[in-house]
Design a protein around this motif. Structure first.
Motif, short mmCIF file in Angstrom:
data_model
loop_
_atom_site.label_atom_id
_atom_site.label_comp_id
_atom_site.label_asym_id
_atom_site.label_seq_id
_atom_site.Cartn_x
_atom_site.Cartn_y
_atom_site.Cartn_z
N ARG A 24 0.96 -1.21 0.02
CA ARG A 24 -0.01 0.11 0.07
C ARG A 24 1.00 1.27 0.00
O ARG A 24 0.55 2.26 -0.71
N GLN A 25 2.10 1.31 0.67
CA GLN A 25 2.71 2.19 0.74
C GLN A 25 3.59 2.65 -0.57
O GLN A 25 3.52 3.88 -0.99
N SER A 26 4.09 1.61 -1.27
CA SER A 26 4.58 1.83 -2.45
C SER A 26 3.48 2.19 -3.56
O SER A 26 3.91 3.32 -4.32
N LEU A 27 2.30 1.89 -3.44
CA LEU A 27 1.25 2.52 -4.42
C LEU A 27 0.86 3.74 -4.20
O LEU A 27 0.56 4.51 -5.14
N GLU A 28 0.78 4.25 -2.92
CA GLU A 28 0.74 5.55 -2.47
C GLU A 28 1.53 6.42 -2.93
O GLU A 28 1.36 7.49 -3.32
N ARG A 29 2.71 5.83 -2.76
CA ARG A 29 3.93 6.78 -3.30
C ARG A 29 3.97 6.94 -4.73
O ARG A 29 4.30 7.89 -5.07
N GLU A 30 3.64 6.06 -5.61
CA GLU A 30 3.44 6.03 -6.87
C GLU A 30 2.38 7.06 -7.48
O GLU A 30 2.62 7.70 -8.19
N ILE A 31 1.21 7.13 -6.61
CA ILE A 31 0.13 8.01 -7.12
C ILE A 31 0.75 9.57 -6.68
O ILE A 31 0.33 10.15 -7.60
N SER A 32 1.21 9.77 -5.98
CA SER A 32 2.10 11.21 -5.79
C SER A 32 2.88 11.62 -6.57
O SER A 32 3.08 12.58 -6.90
N GLU A 33 3.87 10.47 -7.16
CA GLU A 33 4.78 10.69 -7.90
C GLU A 33 4.29 10.90 -9.35
O GLU A 33 4.89 11.82 -10.23
N VAL A 34 3.44 10.32 -9.81
CA VAL A 34 2.83 10.09 -11.35
C VAL A 34 2.03 11.70 -11.61
O VAL A 34 1.23 11.83 -10.59
N SER A 35 2.27 12.16 -12.67
CA SER A 35 1.46 13.33 -12.84
C SER A 35 0.27 13.12 -13.88
O SER A 35 -0.86 13.99 -13.94
N SER A 54 -7.17 -4.51 5.15
CA SER A 54 -5.81 -4.35 4.91
C SER A 54 -5.34 -2.88 5.27
O SER A 54 -4.16 -2.67 5.25
N THR A 55 -6.48 -2.20 5.47
CA THR A 55 -6.36 -0.82 5.68
C THR A 55 -6.05 -0.29 7.16
O THR A 55 -6.77 -0.95 7.98
N PRO A 56 -5.22 0.31 7.35
CA PRO A 56 -4.89 0.64 8.96
C PRO A 56 -6.04 1.49 9.64
O PRO A 56 -6.26 1.38 10.88
N THR A 57 -6.99 2.10 8.92
CA THR A 57 -7.99 2.71 9.37
C THR A 57 -9.18 1.85 10.14
O THR A 57 -9.98 2.24 10.79
#
Length: 100
Positions: A24-35, A54-57
């Motif tokens: 999840r962290q890697s996918l969230e990081r990809e979302i912030s990097e992709v334009s 699987s979500t921490p919430t």
């Protein structure tokens, strides 16, 4: 005392959260990097395909003595009424019964 099924469900959620944490962290990081918006939607679909638990919430703190999910104190890991009973029995050092 909480039902054992609820406690087991919470443990299952913790295991799933730990298992999918890095993904999840890697996918969230990809979302912030992709334009590109299309790429963001594609990555978002991948995130949505992971299990809901699987979500921490979805994790809840529980009293480690009774398993109660409400009125938990983070510092002690106890629910409110257990904390009060232990304070009255002088089992928690530094805690005093307040009276006014």
């Amino acid at each position: 005392m909480a039902r054992k099924s609820l406690i087991q469900r919470e443990k299952k959620r913790q295991v799933l959260e730990q298992k999918y944490h890095s993904i999840r962290q890697s996918l969230e990081r990809e979302i912030s990097e992709v334009s590109s918006l299309d790429d963001k939607w594609e990555i978002h679909r991948k995130l949505q395909s992971s299990p809901r638990n699987s979500t921490p919430t979805r994790l809840h703190r529980r009293c480690f003595l009774t398993g109660r999910s409400r009125a938990n104190y983070r510092d002690f890991g106890l629910s409110g009424h257990v904390l009060r009973e232990m304070t009255h029995a002088c089992l928690l050092p530094g805690m005093k019964k307040s009276s006014w």
